[in-house]
Design an enzyme around this catalytic site. Structure first.
Site, PDB file in Angstrom:
ATOM      1  N   GLU A  76      -7.524   3.944  58.609  1.00  0.00           N
ATOM      2  CA  GLU A  76      -6.313   4.670  59.636  1.00  0.00           C
ATOM      3  C   GLU A  76      -6.741   5.697  60.417  1.00  0.00           C
ATOM      4  O   GLU A  76      -6.392   5.836  61.696  1.00  0.00           O
ATOM      5  CB  GLU A  76      -5.552   5.304  58.395  1.00  0.00           C
ATOM      6  N   ASP A  77      -8.099   6.343  60.214  1.00  0.00           N
ATOM      7  CA  ASP A  77      -8.512   7.425  61.111  1.00  0.00           C
ATOM      8  C   ASP A  77      -9.601   7.149  61.919  1.00  0.00           C
ATOM      9  O   ASP A  77     -10.107   7.945  62.774  1.00  0.00           O
ATOM     10  CB  ASP A  77      -8.713   8.517  60.434  1.00  0.00           C
TER      11      ASP A  77
END
Ligand code: MN
Length: 714
Positions: A76-77
């Site tokens: 996600e990051d």
């Protein structure tokens, strides 16, 4: 900030054979991809996955779990992809990390209490590996521990979500220490004043209380030792949030709570637990109805213990929990306890047997003999019979497995179901039979005036959809039977020279209604349409006195005879109905062999059209009725044909001659000569059926200069 070595040490402590390599590699990878990222606290981002991994190691989980914890935010990051994770760390880690990522992406627009349970179930259903949830809980716990760095409104939102969703999830899985910490932190942010008040109340007179705890512990220890029971005794203060919760839900003052301090006795065996209980009850008087045997009947989350409340040494109420070491371990870490590495022994089947939802897992996975394999292979399916989907407004609906957009539509509203013409799932059009999956966002396309289809009954899964569709079909059949019944009655009454419409308004009709055991006139007339009773039966009830008996019966017989004869004369049979007025559509002129449909007209019986007739396609489907050709009947039916030919002398004579030779009657003929010397001839002829027609057309085609022969609509 916890260091990777601390994590590795913890793991080895729990299990000397732990897979440290994958954890090590995950650490290096995570550090590389998160490099440069900073948390709101100012710490390097890596501190977060490290803390999460540390919590997972505390839960005694396996190397794959701890490694996945280190990697839980990379998809996600960072630029990392699940393919890359798969390549470097294997399928298992990739699967778990993707699972956590999927959960993080879920946006719960509402956190209304009534939806919370569905959201929790949805999370459980989406995570097909229990480790996904354990990581999610560890992630949330660390985020809650560092919540002070968020802005006020964000803090409140996260805290509320934690209290509604994640704390109950931890509870469901029996991981009490996480549940309690999540609750206490949420409580602190959501109701700071109440939090402070409860905290002060519990900590007030702390010195006296501590002394009291020590005294009671001594009493218990002495008694147990005197009876050769080796045990450990603990005195614990109640948690802030659970204290507050109890006060609020039971409307109690703090002073009325007797379980602010609870004692716990830990022994070796189950029988020792019951023995200890007996001893306690001889020391202190138990309070009736406060005794609970969670050893005999464990809680659904595997919790086992004996609970009793007694009148203590100073006349005060006192709660005591009695359990074995093993039960205490389970009570602390819940579901994780059964899958932890340490003992390397088989999952405790006897314990598992008592929890229905685990029992199912056990039965499907009986072949796994060690907890690690079990943990790694079990795909949790805690709610195997339900799927959870989103409405366009972001609300969650639960449906049985296999449910379709039609089920969903009916769950929203009966009218939405009835007028449902299409469905979009995650923005894409899907067939109405599409099987909904957990996490799908569903949107129903409706069209005003659209009606449900009988075919839907073949695939809908919910009772609601099924019954609503049936209801609609029934209502429709009733309407159809009613108009058909009216047709039949009108016709029969006419034959008797009786006025049906007038009869409907008379008292006599009610005699008929009651004598046939119906409630309303409509029910009676509809039953004629259904074929349950005949118009004649009604006539006998309503007009028996109008004729002399002889006359009546003779007329009756004549009518019956006529009707029967008439029926034989009809070339079309209306299914389930005998004496019904039939007429053929002038527009399409059906003949036997054509596929036909019937339409109940208003006042003129049933009209028969060809199924592909333009006019019939325009008619409303609820007036449609099934009809078929009466094959016993040989009759002639009119239809129209058009013949195109080059004009020549004697052409018309050849055509009429051919038609007659083919044994068809000519009713009407018209010809039109065009400028280009061609001639169009229109003939209305009578044939027996489509086969007969074909013979006629083939014969005409053979006539010299004829280049086209065709059946046409009138
Ligand atoms: Mn995270």
């Amino acid at each position: 900030m916890i260091r990777i070595n601390d994590i590795l040490d913890k793991m080895v402590e729990h299990n000397p054979d732990a897979n440290l390599d994958v954890v090590d590699r995950a650490y290096i990878y995570s550090a590389r991809v998160h490099a440069g990222q900073v948390r709101l606290s100012g710490e390097p981002y890596l501190s977060h996955p490290l803390e999460v991994a540390g919590l997972l190691a505390d839960m005694k989980l396996d190397g794959v779990s701890v490694a996945s914890g280190l990697l839980h935010d990379v998809i996600e990051d960072t630029r990392a992809t699940s393919e890359e994770i798969d390549e470097i760390f294997g399928k298992e880690v990739a699967h778990i990390v993707s699972g956590v990522t999927k959960l993080s992406k879920l946006q719960f627009k509402s956190s209304r209490a009534r939806e919370a349970e569905s959201i929790r179930k949805m999370i459980l259903a989406m995570a097909d590996d229990i480790r996904v949830i354990l990581i999610k809980l560890a992630d949330r716990l660390h985020n809650m521990r560092t919540l002070q760095f968020h802005k006020e409104h964000k803090r409140m939102k996260i805290a509320q979500e934690t209290l509604d969703i994640y704390a109950p999830l931890a509870d469901r899985l029996g991981i009490y220490w996480i549940k309690q910490e999540l609750e206490n932190i949420s409580f602190k942010y959501l109701q700071p004043e109440e939090y402070e008040r409860i905290k002060n109340l519990i900590n007030k007179d702390k010195e006296d209380r501590d002394k009291y705890v020590e005294t009671v512990k001594e009493y218990i220890k002495e008694k147990m030792e005197a009876n050769s029971l080796k045990c450990e005794v603990m005195g614990r203060y109640k948690q802030y949030y659970s204290t507050y919760y109890k006060m609020v839900t039971q409307s109690l003052e703090f002073e009325d709570l007797y379980d602010i301090i609870a004692f716990r006795i830990i022994l070796d065996t189950k029988s020792q637990c019951y023995e200890a209980l007996g001893l306690l009850h001889t020391m202190w008087k138990p309070i009736p109805k406060k005794f609970k045997d969670y050893i005999g009947v464990p809680k659904p989350n595997m919790y086992q213990s004996l609970h009793t409340t007694v009148v203590g040494p100073f006349g005060e109420r006192m709660e005591i929990q009695i359990r074995t070491n093993e039960m205490d371990r389970v009570a602390k870490s819940g579901i994780a306890a059964h899958w932890s590495y340490k003992e390397g022994k088989m999952f405790d089947e006897k314990v598992g047997k008592t929890f229905s939802w685990l029992q199912d897992l056990l039965e499907t996975h009986r072949d796994y003999h060690d907890p690690v394999e079990f943990l790694e292979n079990v795909r949790i399916d805690l709610f195997p019979d339900e799927v959870y989907v989103f409405t366009p407004r972001g609300e969650i609906r639960s449906l049985p497995k296999g449910a379709t957009p039609v089920d969903f539509a009916y769950q929203i509203h009966t009218e939405v179901g009835n007028q449902c013409t299409g469905a979009k799932v995650n923005g894409r059009l899907v067939p109405l039979q599409y099987e909904l999956k957990t996490g799908d966002a569903v949107e129903i396309v409706t069209t005003k005036g659209h009606n449900p289809s009988k075919d839907w009954l073949n695939f809908v899964k919910t009772v609601k959809a099924r019954s609503r569709i049936r209801q609609w079909i029934k209502a429709q059949e009733k309407e159809r039977s009613l108009s058909l019944g009216k047709e039949m009655c009108e016709k029969a009454f006419r034959k008797y020279r009786l006025n049906f419409t007038a009869m409907l308004r008379s008292k006599e009709i009610n005699i008929a209604v009651t004598s046939f055991n119906y409630k309303t006139v409509d029910d009676l007339i509809a039953s004629v349409g259904y074929g349950k009773i005949t118009p004649l039966q009604i006539i006998k009830k309503v007009a028996p006195i109008r004729e002399t008996e002889d006359e009546d019966s003779s007329i009756l017989n004549r009518i019956i005879g006529k009707v029967r004869k008439k029926k034989v004369n009809e070339g079309v049979v209306v299914k389930g109905v005998d004496d019904i007025l039939i007429k053929f559509g002038k527009c399409c002129q059906p003949v036997p062999g054509d596929s036909i449909v019937g339409y109940i007209t208003r006042g003129h019986g049933v009209a028969i059209h060809r199924s592909n007739c333009v006019n019939s396609l325009k008619m409303s489907p609820e007036r449609q009725i099934e009809v078929e050709w009466n094959e016993d009947m040989k009759e002639r039916y009119p239809l129209k044909i058009r013949i195109r030919a080059y004009d020549r002398f004697g052409l018309l004579a050849d055509i009429t001659g051919t038609i007659s030779k083919s044994e068809a009657n000519i009713i009407n003929a018209k010809t039109h000569t065009n400028d280009d010397k061609t001639v169009d001839s229109y003939f209305s002829i009578e044939v027996e059926d489509t086969a007969h027609l074909k013979r006629v057309l083939t014969a005409i085609k053979k006539i010299k200069h004829v280049h086209e022969v065709k059946r046409i609509d009138n």
